[in-house]
Write an enzyme that holds these catalytic residues in place. Structure first.
Site, PDB file in Angstrom:
ATOM      1  N   GLU A  35       0.863  -1.188   0.000  1.00  0.00           N
ATOM      2  CA  GLU A  35       0.000   0.000   0.000  1.00  0.00           C
ATOM      3  C   GLU A  35       0.895   1.233   0.000  1.00  0.00           C
ATOM      4  OE1 GLU A  35      -3.318   0.901  -0.287  1.00  0.00           O
ATOM      5  OE2 GLU A  35      -2.388   2.882  -0.207  1.00  0.00           O
ATOM      6  N   CYS A  43     -12.333   4.425   0.311  1.00  0.00           N
ATOM      7  CA  CYS A  43     -13.539   4.480   1.142  1.00  0.00           C
ATOM      8  C   CYS A  43     -13.243   5.093   2.504  1.00  0.00           C
ATOM      9  CB  CYS A  43     -14.102   3.066   1.277  1.00  0.00           C
ATOM     10  SG  CYS A  43     -15.575   2.989   2.282  1.00  0.00           S
ATOM     11  N   CYS A  48     -16.324   7.101   1.186  1.00  0.00           N
ATOM     12  CA  CYS A  48     -17.549   6.888   1.978  1.00  0.00           C
ATOM     13  C   CYS A  48     -17.490   7.479   3.381  1.00  0.00           C
ATOM     14  CB  CYS A  48     -17.840   5.396   2.135  1.00  0.00           C
ATOM     15  SG  CYS A  48     -17.126   4.306   0.903  1.00  0.00           S
ATOM     16  N   LYS A  51     -16.950  11.378   3.720  1.00  0.00           N
ATOM     17  CA  LYS A  51     -18.125  11.967   3.065  1.00  0.00           C
ATOM     18  C   LYS A  51     -19.349  11.874   3.972  1.00  0.00           C
ATOM     19  CE  LYS A  51     -20.710   9.495   0.862  1.00  0.00           C
ATOM     20  NZ  LYS A  51     -20.840   8.867  -0.407  1.00  0.00           N
ATOM     21  N   GLY A 176     -22.032  15.815 -12.576  1.00  0.00           N
ATOM     22  CA  GLY A 176     -23.435  15.436 -12.384  1.00  0.00           C
ATOM     23  C   GLY A 176     -23.599  14.032 -11.836  1.00  0.00           C
ATOM     24  N   GLY A 177     -22.518  13.455 -11.351  1.00  0.00           N
ATOM     25  CA  GLY A 177     -22.609  12.115 -10.766  1.00  0.00           C
ATOM     26  C   GLY A 177     -22.933  12.211  -9.280  1.00  0.00           C
ATOM     27  N   TYR A 178     -22.928  11.031  -8.621  1.00  0.00           N
ATOM     28  CA  TYR A 178     -23.357  11.046  -7.220  1.00  0.00           C
ATOM     29  C   TYR A 178     -22.393  11.812  -6.330  1.00  0.00           C
ATOM     30  CZ  TYR A 178     -20.197   7.322  -5.518  1.00  0.00           C
ATOM     31  OH  TYR A 178     -19.103   6.595  -5.132  1.00  0.00           O
ATOM     32  N   ILE A 179     -21.094  11.780  -6.664  1.00  0.00           N
ATOM     33  CA  ILE A 179     -20.129  12.507  -5.829  1.00  0.00           C
ATOM     34  C   ILE A 179     -20.384  14.017  -5.924  1.00  0.00           C
ATOM     35  CG2 ILE A 179     -17.664  13.022  -5.550  1.00  0.00           C
ATOM     36  CD1 ILE A 179     -17.060  10.129  -6.339  1.00  0.00           C
ATOM     37  N   VAL A 181     -23.310  15.610  -6.582  1.00  0.00           N
ATOM     38  CA  VAL A 181     -24.516  16.068  -5.872  1.00  0.00           C
ATOM     39  C   VAL A 181     -24.320  15.949  -4.354  1.00  0.00           C
ATOM     40  CG1 VAL A 181     -26.142  15.624  -7.756  1.00  0.00           C
ATOM     41  CG2 VAL A 181     -25.769  13.866  -6.074  1.00  0.00           C
ATOM     42  N   GLU A 182     -23.552  14.944  -3.933  1.00  0.00           N
ATOM     43  CA  GLU A 182     -23.315  14.824  -2.487  1.00  0.00           C
ATOM     44  C   GLU A 182     -22.529  16.024  -1.962  1.00  0.00           C
ATOM     45  OE1 GLU A 182     -23.370   9.979  -1.886  1.00  0.00           O
ATOM     46  OE2 GLU A 182     -21.433  10.929  -2.180  1.00  0.00           O
ATOM     47  N   ARG A 199     -22.939  19.604 -17.477  1.00  0.00           N
ATOM     48  CA  ARG A 199     -23.156  19.800 -18.921  1.00  0.00           C
ATOM     49  C   ARG A 199     -24.436  19.133 -19.418  1.00  0.00           C
ATOM     50  NH1 ARG A 199     -18.886  15.323 -21.339  1.00  0.00           N
ATOM     51  NH2 ARG A 199     -19.795  13.710 -20.078  1.00  0.00           N
ATOM     52  N   GLY A 262     -15.464  12.471 -12.583  1.00  0.00           N
ATOM     53  CA  GLY A 262     -15.280  11.057 -12.895  1.00  0.00           C
ATOM     54  C   GLY A 262     -14.002  10.489 -12.315  1.00  0.00           C
ATOM     55  N   HIS A 437     -46.012   2.086  12.609  1.00  0.00           N
ATOM     56  CA  HIS A 437     -46.600   3.416  12.644  1.00  0.00           C
ATOM     57  C   HIS A 437     -46.171   4.150  13.902  1.00  0.00           C
ATOM     58  CE1 HIS A 437     -49.536   6.437  11.565  1.00  0.00           C
ATOM     59  NE2 HIS A 437     -49.943   6.454  12.826  1.00  0.00           N
ATOM     60  N   GLU A 442     -43.440   3.166   6.405  1.00  0.00           N
ATOM     61  CA  GLU A 442     -44.654   2.341   6.301  1.00  0.00           C
ATOM     62  C   GLU A 442     -45.356   2.556   4.960  1.00  0.00           C
ATOM     63  OE1 GLU A 442     -48.007   3.278   8.993  1.00  0.00           O
ATOM     64  OE2 GLU A 442     -47.028   5.204   9.385  1.00  0.00           O
TER      65      GLU A 442
HETATM   66  C1  LIG Z   1     -15.852  10.738  -2.737  1.00  0.00           C
HETATM   67  C2  LIG Z   1     -16.228   9.276  -2.778  1.00  0.00           C
HETATM   68  C3  LIG Z   1     -17.313   8.839  -2.058  1.00  0.00           C
HETATM   69  C4  LIG Z   1     -17.665   7.496  -2.071  1.00  0.00           C
HETATM   70  N1  LIG Z   1     -18.756   7.099  -1.355  1.00  0.00           N
HETATM   71  C5  LIG Z   1     -19.120   5.805  -1.350  1.00  0.00           C
HETATM   72  C6  LIG Z   1     -20.237   5.368  -0.595  1.00  0.00           C
HETATM   73  O1  LIG Z   1     -20.916   6.154   0.056  1.00  0.00           O
HETATM   74  N2  LIG Z   1     -20.554   4.048  -0.611  1.00  0.00           N
HETATM   75  C7  LIG Z   1     -19.820   3.147  -1.327  1.00  0.00           C
HETATM   76  O2  LIG Z   1     -20.148   1.962  -1.290  1.00  0.00           O
HETATM   77  N3  LIG Z   1     -18.770   3.539  -2.067  1.00  0.00           N
HETATM   78  C8  LIG Z   1     -18.393   4.835  -2.096  1.00  0.00           C
HETATM   79  N4  LIG Z   1     -17.301   5.228  -2.822  1.00  0.00           N
HETATM   80  C9  LIG Z   1     -16.606   4.237  -3.652  1.00  0.00           C
HETATM   81  C10 LIG Z   1     -15.646   3.361  -2.830  1.00  0.00           C
HETATM   82  O3  LIG Z   1     -14.771   4.187  -2.104  1.00  0.00           O
HETATM   83  C11 LIG Z   1     -14.897   2.456  -3.771  1.00  0.00           C
HETATM   84  O4  LIG Z   1     -15.815   1.718  -4.559  1.00  0.00           O
HETATM   85  C12 LIG Z   1     -14.002   1.467  -3.018  1.00  0.00           C
HETATM   86  O5  LIG Z   1     -13.091   2.129  -2.197  1.00  0.00           O
HETATM   87  C13 LIG Z   1     -13.275   0.566  -4.029  1.00  0.00           C
HETATM   88  O6  LIG Z   1     -12.388  -0.286  -3.366  1.00  0.00           O
HETATM   89  P1  LIG Z   1     -11.096  -0.851  -4.113  1.00  0.00           P
HETATM   90  O7  LIG Z   1     -10.536  -1.886  -3.188  1.00  0.00           O
HETATM   91  O8  LIG Z   1     -11.407  -1.225  -5.489  1.00  0.00           O
HETATM   92  O9  LIG Z   1     -10.105   0.380  -4.216  1.00  0.00           O
HETATM   93  P2  LIG Z   1      -9.619   1.469  -3.178  1.00  0.00           P
HETATM   94  O10 LIG Z   1     -10.415   1.479  -1.933  1.00  0.00           O
HETATM   95  O11 LIG Z   1      -9.521   2.737  -3.940  1.00  0.00           O
HETATM   96  O12 LIG Z   1      -8.169   0.995  -2.758  1.00  0.00           O
HETATM   97  C14 LIG Z   1      -7.088   0.983  -3.642  1.00  0.00           C
HETATM   98  C15 LIG Z   1      -5.812   1.145  -2.839  1.00  0.00           C
HETATM   99  O13 LIG Z   1      -4.695   0.806  -3.668  1.00  0.00           O
HETATM  100  C16 LIG Z   1      -3.629   1.680  -3.374  1.00  0.00           C
HETATM  101  N5  LIG Z   1      -2.726   1.653  -4.526  1.00  0.00           N
HETATM  102  C17 LIG Z   1      -2.998   2.056  -5.802  1.00  0.00           C
HETATM  103  N6  LIG Z   1      -1.959   1.795  -6.608  1.00  0.00           N
HETATM  104  C18 LIG Z   1      -1.010   1.205  -5.825  1.00  0.00           C
HETATM  105  C19 LIG Z   1       0.300   0.691  -6.083  1.00  0.00           C
HETATM  106  N7  LIG Z   1       0.813   0.706  -7.308  1.00  0.00           N
HETATM  107  N8  LIG Z   1       1.006   0.154  -5.041  1.00  0.00           N
HETATM  108  C20 LIG Z   1       0.485   0.123  -3.788  1.00  0.00           C
HETATM  109  N9  LIG Z   1      -0.758   0.583  -3.502  1.00  0.00           N
HETATM  110  C21 LIG Z   1      -1.497   1.113  -4.510  1.00  0.00           C
HETATM  111  C22 LIG Z   1      -4.312   3.006  -3.140  1.00  0.00           C
HETATM  112  O14 LIG Z   1      -3.496   3.893  -2.399  1.00  0.00           O
HETATM  113  C23 LIG Z   1      -5.553   2.567  -2.356  1.00  0.00           C
HETATM  114  O15 LIG Z   1      -5.329   2.573  -0.972  1.00  0.00           O
HETATM  115  C24 LIG Z   1     -16.906   6.577  -2.819  1.00  0.00           C
HETATM  116  C25 LIG Z   1     -15.797   7.017  -3.547  1.00  0.00           C
HETATM  117  C26 LIG Z   1     -15.460   8.349  -3.530  1.00  0.00           C
HETATM  118  C27 LIG Z   1     -14.264   8.812  -4.319  1.00  0.00           C
END
Ligand SMILES: Cc1cc2nc3c(=O)[nH]c(=O)nc-3n(C[C@H](O)[C@H](O)[C@H](O)COP(=O)(O)OP(=O)(O)OC[C@H]3O[C@@H](n4cnc5c(N)ncnc54)[C@H](O)[C@@H]3O)c2cc1C
Length: 453
Positions: A35, A43, A48, A51, A176-179, A181-182, A199, A262, A437, A442
């Protein structure tokens, strides 16, 4: 004895990577994880968790306003202190990072701090070390992506917005995605004069149309300035802020611009380009149901594979991958349909199953049940916030194929409803359920007359 240092080498200690590493280790596999930024991934650190904490903070604004009608007199107008929220959030995330570290440690997983690079289908270099593994799991997640325009470098992305030095009294979100609007709801609730620029003709593409329109109206009522069918042409620094010129000719002066435009797979520098791996049209890694890429010793899951970008999906995929590669039996394929999800805009959205538009396309005839009402709480609070609940039923089978809500704690409510929708229950079975209720929820078991077919 295996010829490799490890049975599984995980790149990325995010939602999917940590779950995969721990579960694989629990089967007796020798596992290491690399990592390079933060334990817990997107997350926990910039997704998550922070946020939702900020969303809680933003909801207090309404709570203070609502309290008056219930007899509460606040001694003075409440003031919001950004630094307290930000720094308390930092403390909580540090605590969670520690928990993730201990989880890996207790599972017997070796953690290597550093950016990993894949050298060949069985070797990785990280922190000056070359490590061999029978299987390498790419769980690197995604990374914010911002289109080019003059002044792009003056924007912040969702990784940085949580830690702004100063509170932006005037805030603009692009996207215009969920991030998008949140964050528009969060900063509006915290007290920023907030603009959302998108857009398209309406945000939250892919969600139920009525839900999108209802949310638009509710967010506008709460004071978010919505600018659809326009884009940012340029941003420039001016005295005391940023001048944003929109493609429709309008100009806005703000203190911060969040580009929530995005996310892309986080593949830069990972060394995968050498392999010519199969990818999906969006550039994410293509995998089979065993989470193998086109090179079978290279596995991938989570956001980097372009499925629903949600933590519970990454977790489910991790458990599925471990069952396939380290378990005794072949699991059933993961079912990606009817995954419930929430959008923590204000009011919240909760949704599971098909939108009305998707259901119309999939089924010959449908029944749509809707309730648009003023929640009981707001009879005294004076707030004009309304709540929308909606059920979509396949007319032929009577099965509820979609459930949607816009209103307070919609995610909490829909999580329960999601079990019924996933189980394929019929509208008649919803109707047989005696309600609780007085609740808003409900309504989901008392809607009797279709609004339309
Ligand atoms: C603002 C925001 C809000 C969100 N809110 C929600 C929510 O409310 N509910 C929900 O379910 N999901 C939410 N998500 C989405 C959720 O965070 C992701 O779907 C989830 O974290 C994906 O997990 P993952 O294991 O694929 O990747 P990640 O959790 O992104 O983990 C990837 C990890 O790999 C590490 N890494 C990358 N490249 C390397 C490398 N070469 N060597 C070593 N380490 C590396 C990164 O540092 C990171 O720690 C949100 C995302 C964002 C951006």
């Amino acid at each position: 004895m295996s010829e490799f240092d490890y049975d599984l080498f995980v790149i990325g200690a995010g939602s999917g990577g940590v779950r995969a590493a721990r579960n694989a280790a629990a089967t007796g596999a020798r596992v290491a994880v690399a990592e390079d930024r933060y334990l817990g991934g997107t997350c926990v650190n910039v997704g998550c968790v922070p946020k939702k904490l900020y969303s809680y903070a933003a909801h207090f604004h309404e709570a203070f306003e609502d309290a008056g009608g219930f007899g509460w007199r606040l001694p003075a107008a409440p003031e919001f202190d950004w630094a307290t929220l930000r720094d308390n959030k930092i403390g909580e995330i540090k605590r969670l990072n520690g928990i993730y570290g201990r989880l890996l440690d207790n599972a017997g997983v070796r953690l290597i701090n550093g950016r990993a690079k894949v050298l060949d289908p069985h070797h990785v270099s990280v922190a000056g070390e070359t490590v061999s593994a029978e299987k390498i799991l790419v769980a690197v997640g995604g990374w914010p992506w911002v289109p080019d325009f003059p002044g792009k470098e003056l924007t912040v992305d969702s990784n940085r917005v949580f830690d702004l030095d100063a509170f932006p009294e005037r805030f603009l979100v692009l996207g215009g995605g969920y991030i998008a609007v949140e964050f528009a709801s969060i900063f509006n609730g915290l007290g920023s004069d907030t603009h959302l620029v998108y857009r398209g003709e309406l945000f939250l593409r892919g969600f139920d149309r009525e839900v999108r329109e209802f949310t638009r109206d509710e967010m506008a009522k709460k004071g978010v300035n919505l600018h659809f069918e326009t884009n940012i042409e340029a941003i420039e620094k001016v005295e005391g802020g940023l001048k944003v010129t929109l493609t429709n000719g309008e100009t806005l002066e703000v203190d911060a611009v969040l580009a929530a435009t995005g996310r892309r797979p986080h593949l830069e520098g990972l060394g995968l380009d050498q392999f010519d791996l199969a990818t999906n049209p969006d550039g994410s890694l293509a995998v089979n149901e065993r989470f193998e890429t086109s090179i079978p010793s290279l596995l991938a899951l989570g956001d980097v594979t372009g499925g629903p970008e949600l933590t519970p999906v990454a977790l489910a995929e991790a458990m599925q991958m471990v069952a396939h590669h380290f378990g005794d039996t072949t699991p059933e394929p993961l079912d990606y349909s009817r995954i419930a999800t929430a959008v923590f805009c204000h009011p919240n959205i909760g949704t599971v199953g098909l939108s009305e538009e998707q259901a119309r396309e999939r089924y010959g005839a449908i029944r749509v049940y809707t309730e648009d009402f003023r929640p009981m709480k707001h009879t005294l609070s004076g707030s004009s916030e309304r709540c929308l609940m909606k059920l979509i039923v396949d007319d032929e089978s009577d099965v509820v194929v979609g459930a949607h809500m816009v209103g307070e704690e919609a995610g909490e409510v829909i999580q329960g409803i999601a079990i019924a929708v996933r189980a394929g229950l019929t509208k008649a079975q919803f109707d047989q359920t005696v309600g609780i209720h007085p609740t808003g929820a409900e309504e989901f078991v008392t809607m009797r007359t279709p609004a339309r077919r």
